[in-house]
Every structure is written in structure tokens, then in C-alpha cells.
Design a protein around this motif. Structure first.
Motif, PDB file in Angstrom:
ATOM      1  N   GLU A 171      46.630  42.008  37.978  1.00 53.92           N
ATOM      2  CA  GLU A 171      47.318  42.802  38.634  1.00 53.92           C
ATOM      3  C   GLU A 171      47.215  43.710  39.107  1.00 53.92           C
ATOM      4  OE1 GLU A 171      48.081  38.698  41.232  1.00 53.92           O
ATOM      5  OE2 GLU A 171      46.016  37.670  40.774  1.00 53.92           O
ATOM      6  N   ARG A 172      48.354  44.066  38.910  1.00 52.38           N
ATOM      7  CA  ARG A 172      49.654  45.048  38.271  1.00 52.38           C
ATOM      8  C   ARG A 172      48.780  46.220  38.156  1.00 52.38           C
ATOM      9  NH1 ARG A 172      54.583  44.110  38.815  1.00 52.38           N
ATOM     10  NH2 ARG A 172      55.571  41.783  37.752  1.00 52.38           N
ATOM     11  N   TRP A 173      47.581  47.060  37.630  1.00 49.65           N
ATOM     12  CA  TRP A 173      47.030  47.924  37.216  1.00 49.65           C
ATOM     13  C   TRP A 173      45.173  47.831  37.259  1.00 49.65           C
ATOM     14  CZ3 TRP A 173      42.861  47.483  33.105  1.00 49.65           C
ATOM     15  CH2 TRP A 173      43.030  46.279  32.420  1.00 49.65           C
ATOM     16  N   VAL A 174      44.346  46.936  37.446  1.00 49.93           N
ATOM     17  CA  VAL A 174      43.400  46.693  38.172  1.00 49.93           C
ATOM     18  C   VAL A 174      43.190  47.264  39.172  1.00 49.93           C
ATOM     19  CG1 VAL A 174      41.570  45.860  37.860  1.00 49.93           C
ATOM     20  CG2 VAL A 174      42.590  45.334  36.142  1.00 49.93           C
ATOM     21  N   PRO A 175      41.579  48.213  39.359  1.00 48.81           N
ATOM     22  CA  PRO A 175      42.014  48.669  40.648  1.00 48.81           C
ATOM     23  C   PRO A 175      41.462  47.708  42.059  1.00 48.81           C
ATOM     24  CG  PRO A 175      41.607  50.804  39.313  1.00 48.81           C
ATOM     25  CD  PRO A 175      41.371  49.607  38.400  1.00 48.81           C
ATOM     26  N   VAL A 176      40.439  47.074  41.736  1.00 48.98           N
ATOM     27  CA  VAL A 176      40.698  45.611  42.771  1.00 48.98           C
ATOM     28  C   VAL A 176      41.657  44.879  43.137  1.00 48.98           C
ATOM     29  CG1 VAL A 176      37.899  45.855  41.441  1.00 48.98           C
ATOM     30  CG2 VAL A 176      39.966  44.147  40.788  1.00 48.98           C
ATOM     31  N   TYR A 177      42.271  45.019  42.964  1.00 51.89           N
ATOM     32  CA  TYR A 177      43.491  44.298  42.050  1.00 51.89           C
ATOM     33  C   TYR A 177      44.817  45.453  43.492  1.00 51.89           C
ATOM     34  CZ  TYR A 177      41.999  40.404  39.717  1.00 51.89           C
ATOM     35  OH  TYR A 177      41.305  39.021  39.376  1.00 51.89           O
ATOM     36  N   LEU A 178      44.619  46.650  43.541  1.00 55.53           N
ATOM     37  CA  LEU A 178      45.987  47.273  43.962  1.00 55.53           C
ATOM     38  C   LEU A 178      44.784  47.609  45.426  1.00 55.53           C
ATOM     39  CD1 LEU A 178      45.498  49.591  40.878  1.00 55.53           C
ATOM     40  CD2 LEU A 178      47.093  46.603  41.768  1.00 55.53           C
ATOM     41  N   LYS A 179      44.106  47.193  46.180  1.00 55.13           N
ATOM     42  CA  LYS A 179      44.129  47.749  47.075  1.00 55.13           C
ATOM     43  C   LYS A 179      44.576  47.283  48.459  1.00 55.13           C
ATOM     44  CE  LYS A 179      39.140  46.842  46.679  1.00 55.13           C
ATOM     45  NZ  LYS A 179      37.962  48.082  46.383  1.00 55.13           N
ATOM     46  N   ASP A 180      46.391  46.609  48.363  1.00 53.06           N
ATOM     47  CA  ASP A 180      47.191  46.177  49.579  1.00 53.06           C
ATOM     48  C   ASP A 180      48.071  47.176  49.496  1.00 53.06           C
ATOM     49  OD1 ASP A 180      45.010  45.608  51.036  1.00 53.06           O
ATOM     50  OD2 ASP A 180      45.795  43.507  49.752  1.00 53.06           O
ATOM     51  N   THR A 181      47.509  48.091  47.637  1.00 55.58           N
ATOM     52  CA  THR A 181      49.203  49.342  47.318  1.00 55.58           C
ATOM     53  C   THR A 181      48.907  50.192  47.861  1.00 55.58           C
ATOM     54  OG1 THR A 181      49.445  47.915  45.987  1.00 55.58           O
ATOM     55  CG2 THR A 181      50.410  49.735  45.339  1.00 55.58           C
ATOM     56  N   PHE A 182      50.238  51.547  48.801  1.00 49.24           N
ATOM     57  CA  PHE A 182      49.906  52.215  48.952  1.00 49.24           C
ATOM     58  C   PHE A 182      50.498  53.179  47.681  1.00 49.24           C
ATOM     59  CE2 PHE A 182      51.704  56.854  50.506  1.00 49.24           C
ATOM     60  CZ  PHE A 182      50.273  56.704  51.468  1.00 49.24           C
ATOM     61  N   PHE A 183      49.122  54.568  46.571  1.00 50.27           N
ATOM     62  CA  PHE A 183      49.874  55.453  46.350  1.00 50.27           C
ATOM     63  C   PHE A 183      49.953  56.380  46.199  1.00 50.27           C
ATOM     64  CE2 PHE A 183      47.155  51.011  43.815  1.00 50.27           C
ATOM     65  CZ  PHE A 183      48.523  51.155  42.795  1.00 50.27           C
ATOM     66  N   ALA A 184      49.757  56.914  46.816  1.00 44.80           N
ATOM     67  CA  ALA A 184      50.178  58.696  48.063  1.00 44.80           C
ATOM     68  C   ALA A 184      48.957  59.034  46.793  1.00 44.80           C
ATOM     69  CB  ALA A 184      51.130  58.792  47.874  1.00 44.80           C
ATOM     70  N   GLY A 185      47.744  59.186  46.369  1.00 44.89           N
ATOM     71  CA  GLY A 185      47.367  60.571  45.626  1.00 44.89           C
ATOM     72  C   GLY A 185      47.783  60.301  44.194  1.00 44.89           C
ATOM     73  N   MET A 186      48.377  59.225  43.988  1.00 44.74           N
ATOM     74  CA  MET A 186      49.125  59.961  42.809  1.00 44.74           C
ATOM     75  C   MET A 186      48.353  59.927  41.346  1.00 44.74           C
ATOM     76  SD  MET A 186      52.503  60.197  41.343  1.00 44.74           S
ATOM     77  CE  MET A 186      54.157  59.287  42.378  1.00 44.74           C
ATOM     78  N   PHE A 187      47.154  58.684  41.946  1.00 45.53           N
ATOM     79  CA  PHE A 187      46.095  58.808  40.390  1.00 45.53           C
ATOM     80  C   PHE A 187      45.261  59.134  41.444  1.00 45.53           C
ATOM     81  CE2 PHE A 187      49.118  55.575  39.186  1.00 45.53           C
ATOM     82  CZ  PHE A 187      49.719  56.450  38.093  1.00 45.53           C
ATOM     83  N   SER A 188      43.678  59.019  40.470  1.00 45.63           N
ATOM     84  CA  SER A 188      42.270  59.953  41.380  1.00 45.63           C
ATOM     85  C   SER A 188      41.655  58.369  41.164  1.00 45.63           C
ATOM     86  CB  SER A 188      41.839  60.806  40.486  1.00 45.63           C
ATOM     87  OG  SER A 188      41.343  60.403  38.848  1.00 45.63           O
ATOM     88  N   PHE A 189      41.855  57.354  40.012  1.00 42.94           N
ATOM     89  CA  PHE A 189      41.310  56.254  40.172  1.00 42.94           C
ATOM     90  C   PHE A 189      39.708  56.351  39.641  1.00 42.94           C
ATOM     91  CE2 PHE A 189      44.357  54.452  42.651  1.00 42.94           C
ATOM     92  CZ  PHE A 189      44.947  53.453  41.408  1.00 42.94           C
ATOM     93  N   GLN A 190      39.839  58.060  38.405  1.00 40.53           N
ATOM     94  CA  GLN A 190      38.581  58.183  38.134  1.00 40.53           C
ATOM     95  C   GLN A 190      38.793  57.781  36.996  1.00 40.53           C
ATOM     96  OE1 GLN A 190      35.079  58.880  40.346  1.00 40.53           O
ATOM     97  NE2 GLN A 190      37.131  57.875  41.776  1.00 40.53           N
TER      98      GLN A 190
END
Length: 728
Positions: A477-496
Motif C-alpha cells: 500500500e506504500r508503493w503499488v500504484p493501484v493503492y496510491l490513487k488517493d495520494t498526491f504526487f505532483a508529477g514526482m514520478f511518471s508511474f511508467q
């Protein structure tokens, strides 16, 4: 009682008893962020380390209580303690002072110091007097009307004032000289005692022998003795802060009698030689002259070795107000065993560029070290935690962050997690595994899809017993994208896939870079980033992006967003043409759920995504969570808005952090306009902060400079006219 005390306060008492104080070198602290200092048993008085801290006054944001400590090996220790805890997104810092009768490294009082009680404040001033060689007494104190609660007091040098006619006729030796040295204490709304006014100059010589026999010293000595006996078995967690004008007597290596202890504790301190300490000191001294709000703090071991260092420049502190929503902790140098054990607090500016929000040099990756570092950093940010804090998978960091930042979203750096998995899974060379793993992480949209895909991957490659993967899965829940949808990242990562984490000092700091080399290029990197931001600011304001579609969303944000961020958003607008077949699948009140089919750019793969739209609030949310991940709406959300006849992006989705027309001033928080005009220190702080604002705006162009310089000259002339009138 002072003339500027509150009218509702009554003069209560006048204690004529003898009191005293001590001091070594000037210690400059401004306003709220105040800390203590520990002495070293091998340091002479002329080489005492002192700390100079300048920071903003944030009484409401960061509660700070100080005590000071001198730590000597042969006598009673006077401990400097930093015990901090969270309190409604603020930090409460406790500092405690005790002294040593042999080595006197007590600091002079400074406006803004705060104490837990009146007794602590009195004790601090008394100990300072002992070291300097004079005595103190309570000149006056007062309470609220119809209350016995003490609200303020004035502690003065025992030579203050003059004898009355009656006293002058006695045979007692005249000791009063009209000395004006004093401190004024005031009880704040947060129930702490604050130093409100300080006068350090004396008009008489000091008498250390007389000070040692003063009544106040005897009282303090007995209290310290009782405290030492009571707390003999209590371990106190401390933070020692130093400013180092002279560093010759600091321990750089081990002496014969310390070899064993140093060998056991060598991993608990920075590996510095004498030159390194001088390099750090020189840099900090120079930085404070250039940047009026530069802040640094050092953590020392009980033996006087430098353990941890933290510093932050004025621009970074101001930048946090604009870009402090998402912060990453870059520990690349520490993790990879660089000579420079650097930790960088990293943010993202309005051009999507990484910016520094503070630096640290740490001895290790222990819980104690990170606790010290993060609390020091949070204090500089006025106790305002970020929304999202991104780190590596360090266990010590997880524990510390949960304590210090309980409301922040603590997330792992996804590229670092992926890299570590490929290095520790035992099947590093398998390209098949990499492909499958990337699909599991990046291509799954819903939680149940991820769980099913993960389980299939584990079975296929027979890695269910892989302990490393199992531990990471527990923290998914701290790193897998499907669990992070409510977390704001401001483009820090592209998730690609194949994304890598680029260290802040990439290309500048290497494994063998020395501390001297690092500080020599530090300012160069800093200036390059400032120039890059300034150049992009100008380019964004002057640019007129060519539209690629007829969509009104594109023309709307082309006038608002910086060039870099707009180009990313423009791509989403272009990709709206790949979305088709919008169908309404569910309606609950004003909230409608749509399903959108999208054709991937590579191949003929078609996927379906859900988008929720609230007709009343004009709110839209896509399951891909592009807005939270990157800070702007995705093609799917744009299609739904367009489908519902919305011609412009709702204001809540236009973030000021990306705007090119948003005025960003990299000056300290100006704080409140509530200034006690009778207090010269508060007058200075108020004028100084606002002058910095004029300087910041005046340097943006030649025209701005001309106007600012003219305004300064006119203001100075007017002020001098007032001074001339007063002379007449």
C-alpha cells in the motif's frame, strides 16, 4: 515594571536578592526556532562552539521550549536536550540547560528564547551570569489583575539602579552602578515563558569570585545537585547545536585513552577530519552572510564528535510554502556508501524541476538519526508537514515518519522499489520476469486485478518463499500504484515502466567525492538551478503555444500553465481522440459513473476505464488517477467533462503550483503585522522581512531594480528627516 507592560498587569514584587549569570561567546538566535548548545571538555573558552540561527517567528505553528546544556566529563553535566513531539501539525521542542562549574560555555540570552517555566528561565539567566561574573536579581514581576498567576518579570544585573538616600547612609559597600543589563520575560498564550527584551551591556567590571558566592548561585547549585542525583540513571536523548568560529580543539581523531570508545562508536558519528569541519564551518559562515534566513544545526556526540548536520537556505524555506505538498527524501549517497553521507529533501517546482528543500549529513541510518534530522527539518518549516513524503524502504524511516508526520502520506519511491526487487528477487537475469512484473505493477487498474496478477506471478516463477518479495508485498500500500490513487504526487514520478530515480546531485556527487569538493560545487549547482528556473519563467511568460486541437481546454491552460507542464497537459488533450464509446453505467444522485473505451498507442489493445462525475460540484475523477499522480486532468476525465457540455476546466483542477502568472516570492513568511512597536527587536524583524520582499521583487528586472532603489533612497531620506527633527 517596564513602561510597556500590559495595563492590566499589576506590579507584584521586587526581589532585592542577589542573582547571577554566565557567558562565553555571542550566540545569535532569532525568534522562534531556538535550540541549545553543548560544550566540550577539551575546548577552551576562546574556542567555544556557538550557534547562530536565524529563522522566522512562527509562534502559532511551532511551539518551542529551550533549555541549554554544557556537557563536561569531569563535573556536573548541564544537558542540552531536544525532545520533540507532534501536536496538531506543530512541533514542540524542548531544550534544557545545565552547567559545569569548570568549563563555562553558557550562552547569552536572546530575544525569542522560550522556556517551560519561569524557574527555567530564571535558572538559565542565572547560569549565564555565573559564567560571565556578575549577579542578578528580580527587578520586578507582575500578574494579571485579580489573579495570582505570574505573567511577566524583569531580571536585571545586581548593579542595576542606585541606592536610596536611606540606603546610602548605611556602612555597606556601594555595589550599584546604574547598570542597564537585563532581560524581560513574558508568559505567552501557549503558557511558555518568552524572552521579550534583552540588554547585555554592563557599565562595570565583572567579579567572578563575588558571583560564585551570590545567593542565586547557591540556590542553582543545590537544585542542580538534586537533579543530578535524581536523574543519575535516566538516559536523556539530546541534540547538541554548535556554531564553530574556532574549531581547533574539536575531536577529529581518537586519543590513546579514547581508542576503545571511539572504535565502538565510530559508526555513530560523521567520518570527518579537521579540514572537513573547517570546510563546513566556512561554508555556513559565508552562507549566513549572503542569506539572512539561512539556518543550520549540528548534532554532537557526548565526546564532541560531529554526528549529524542539517542546513537549509532562505530560498528553500520560502519555496516550501509554494511546493511543500510533496517532498522526497533522497538518500542515494547514504545508501551507496558515498564519502559524503548526504540526504536531500527534494520538491518539485512549477516547471516540474526538482528543487532542494533542505540538506543533511548523517552518521548512519538509525532511527535516532532520522528522528533528529526530520524534526530539525520540520522545525524550519514552521511545523507544517507535507501532504506526501516519499522515501526508500528504510525501516527506521518508516517508524520515525509515522511518529513525526502522522497525517502525511508516507510512500516508497517506486523506481527504487522496482530496482531493489530485480536485484534481490534471485531471478535478475530473467527478462520474462521483468516483463510480467511490470505488467502486474503498471497495467493493473483495480486492486483485485493486482492481487490476482501478483498471485499468478508468484506461482508461475515459484518465488512464494522469497522473503524480500514477501516483505515488500506486505508494504504494497506504500508503493503499488493501484493503492496510491488517493495520494498526491505532483508529477514526482511518471508511474511508467523503466522509470529511474535521478539523484538530486546526479553528475556532480560521486562515491569518492570529498566533503570539500561537495561544498565547492554546492553553490554552483544551486545557482544553475535558480538560473534554469528564471530562464523557464521568462520563456513560459513569453511563449504562446501553438494549439494542436480545437479543444477549449487546451487554449484555456495555454494561458495559465508553465510551458513544461502545459506540454504534458497538451498531450492528454491530443489523446482524447483515442477515447471513444462513452457510456453511462451507474447513477447515484448527482454522481454519474461512465465507462470510456481507449485504444492504446501501441498495438490494437483496447481498455476500458471508469470515470465518476458529480454534476452538482462539477467534480470528476478517473480511475487512472492522473490528477493525483501528475497534477492535471487526464484524457478520460476531459472527455467526460466535454460529454457533459463543460467548456472550461473547473477551477479546483487548476493548481496554482503550475501557474506561470502566479507571483512567487522566495522570501521568508512575513508573518503577522501585530508588532509591539515599543520593542526594538520586533521593530527590526518587521522592517527587515518587508525590506527583503522589496529586494526580491527589485532584482527581477532593471525596471524593478530602478523603482526599488529609488524607493529605498526616498524612504531613507524621510527617516533621516524624522531623526533630525528629534535632534532639534
Amino acid at each position: 515594571m517596564e513602561d510597556n507592560s500590559d495595563k492590566s498587569e499589576e506590579l507584584l514584587e521586587d526581589d532585592g536578592g542577589d542573582h547571577e549569570i554566565n557567558n562565553e561567546q555571542v550566540f545569535g538566535l532569532e525568534t522562534a526556532s531556538l535550540f541549545g548548545i553543548e560544550g566540550d571538555d577539551d575546548m577552551e573558552n576562546d574556542s567555544e562552539l556557538v550557534l547562530d540561527i536565524e529563522t522566522d517567528d512562527h509562534e502559532n505553528d511551532s511551539e518551542q521550549i529551550l533549555e541549554f546544556e554544557n556537557n563536561d566529563l569531569d563535573d556536573k553535566d548541564q544537558m542540552l536536550e531536544f525532545g520533540s513531539k507532534g501536536h496538531d501539525s506543530t512541533t514542540i521542542q524542548l531544550l534544557e540547560i545545565e552547567t559545569n562549574n569548570q568549563e563555562k560555555h553558557n550562552l547569552p540570552p536572546v530575544v525569542g528564547m522560550e522556556f517551560d517555566s519561569y524557574e527555567d528561565a530564571y535558572k538559565f539567566y542565572n547560569l549565564y551570569a555565573i559564567a560571565v561574573g556578575f549577579a542578578i536579581r528580580v527587578k520586578s514581576s507582575w500578574t494579571k489583575r485579580n489573579s495570582k498567576e505570574k505573567r511577566g518579570a524583569v531580571l536585571c544585573c545586581n548593579c542595576e539602579g542606585f541606592k536610596t538616600l536611606k540606603e546610602a547612609s548605611s556602612r555597606r559597600k556601594e555595589t550599584r552602578t546604574g547598570c542597564l543589563a537585563m532581560i524581560r520575560l513574558k508568559l505567552t498564550d501557549s503558557n511558555r515563558w518568552r524572552v521579550d527584551e534583552v540588554k547585555l551591556d554592563h557599565n562595570h567590571s565583572f567579579d567572578p569570585e563575588r558571583a560564585q558566592t551570590a545567593k542565586s548561585h547557591k540556590k542553582t547549585e543545590s537544585r542542580l545537585k538534586r537533579k543530578s542525583e535524581t536523574n543519575a540513571d535516566v538516559e536523556v536523548r539530546t541534540i547538541k547545536l554548535y556554531r564553530t568560529p574556532v574549531v581547533d580543539n574539536v575531536y577529529y581523531g581518537s586519543s590513546s585513552e579514547r581508542d576503545l570508545d571511539n572504535d565502538l562508536a565510530k559508526n555513530k558519528r560523521l567520518n570527518l577530519n579537521k579540514e572537513d569541519v573547517q570546510v563546513i564551518n566556512n561554508y555556513f559562515c559565508r552562507a549566513q552572510l549572503i542569506s539572512p534566513n539561512f539556518f543550520y544545526i549540528m548534532d554532537f556526540t557526548d565526546d564532541g564528535f560531529v554526528r549529524n548536520v542539517f542546513w537549509i537556505d532562505s530560498r528553500a524555506r520560502a519555496s516550501y510554502g509554494h511546493f511543500g505538498d510533496v517532498v522526497a527524501l533522497d538518500t542515494t549517497c547514504v545508501k551507496n556508501g558515498y564519502k559524503v553521507p548526504l540526504v536531500v529533501f527534494v520538491g518539485v517546482n512549477h516547471h516540474g524541476q526538482t528543487i532542494s528543500l533542505g540538506y543533511g549529513l548523517v552518521a548512519d541510518e538509525s532511527q535516532e538519526t532520522y528522528n533528529w534530522l526530520l524534526r530539525a527539518w520540520l522545525t524550519c518549516m514552521a511545523g507544517r508537514p507535507p501532504q506526501t513524503l516519499i522515501t526508500d524502504q528504510c525501516t527506521a524511516l518508516q517508524s520515525v515518519i509515522s511518529e513525526i508526520f502522522p497525517r502525511a502520506h508516507h510512500r516508497f519511491c517506486l523506481p527504487l522499489v522496482i530496482e531493489s526487487i530485480f536485484q534481490n528477487s534471485g531471478i535478475l537475469d530473467s527478462e520474462v520476469f521483468r516483463t510480467v512484473f511490470n505488467n502486474v505493477i503498471y497495467e493493473t487498474i483495480k486492486v483485485d486485478e493486482f492481487e490476482l496478477a501478483w498471485d499468478e506471478m508468484i506461482q508461475r516463477f515459484e518465488i512464494r518463499d522469497n522473503d524480500y518479495l514477501h516483505r515488500l508485498y506486505e508494504d504494497r500500500e506504500r508503493w503499488v500504484p493501484v493503492y496510491l490513487k488517493d495520494t498526491f504526487f505532483a508529477g514526482m514520478f511518471s508511474f511508467q515502466p523503466d522509470e529511474s530515480m535521478v539523484p538530486f546531485f546526479h553528475g556532480y556527487v560521486h562515491q569518492q567525492t570529498s566533503l570539500k569538493e561537495f561544498f565547492e560545487m554546492h553553490d554552483l549547482v544551486f545557482q544553475n538551478k535558480i538560473q534554469k528556473e528564471a530562464f523557464d519563467d521568462i520563456e513560459s511568460k513569453e511563449s504562446n503555444p501553438k494549439p494542436r486541437t480545437m479543444c477549449t481546454f487546451e487554449s484555456q491552460l495555454s494561458k495559465l500553465y508553465t510551458k513544461e507542464i502545459f506540454s504534458l497537459f497538451q498531450y492528454e488533450v491530443e489523446m482524447m481522440s483515442h477515447c471513444f464509446h462513452i457510456s453511462q453505467t451507474n447513477t447515484t444522485g448527482s454522481i454519474v459513473t461512465y465507462t470510456i473505451s481507449e485504444q492504446e498507442t501501441k498495438g490494437n489493445i483496447i481498455r476500458s476505464l471508469e470515470v465518476m462525475y458529480d454534476k452538482i460540484g462539477t467534480e470528476v475523477r478517473c480511475i487512472c488517477s492522473c490528477y493525483n499522480f501528475r497534477g492535471y486532468l487526464c484524457r478520460h476525465a476531459l472527455c467526460v467533462l466535454n460529454h457533459n457540455g463543460i467548456d472550461e476546466i473547473p477551477s479546483q483542477y487548476i493548481l496554482s503550483r503550475w501557474r506561470k502568472d502566479f507571483k512567487r516570492m522566495y522570501v521568508p513568511d512575513l508573518g503577522s503585522n501585530n508588532v509591539d512597536v515599543t520593542n526594538p527587536v520586533q521593530r527590526f524583524e518587521h522592517l527587515h522581512k518587508r525590506a527583503l520582499q522589496v529586494v526580491e521583487e527589485g532584482m527581477t528586472s532593471l525596471e524593478h531594480y530602478t523603482v526599488a532603489w529609488q524607493a529605498f533612497k526616498e524612504s531613507l531620506n524621510k527617516v533621516r528627516l524624522v531623526a533630525d527633527k528629534n535632534v532639534e
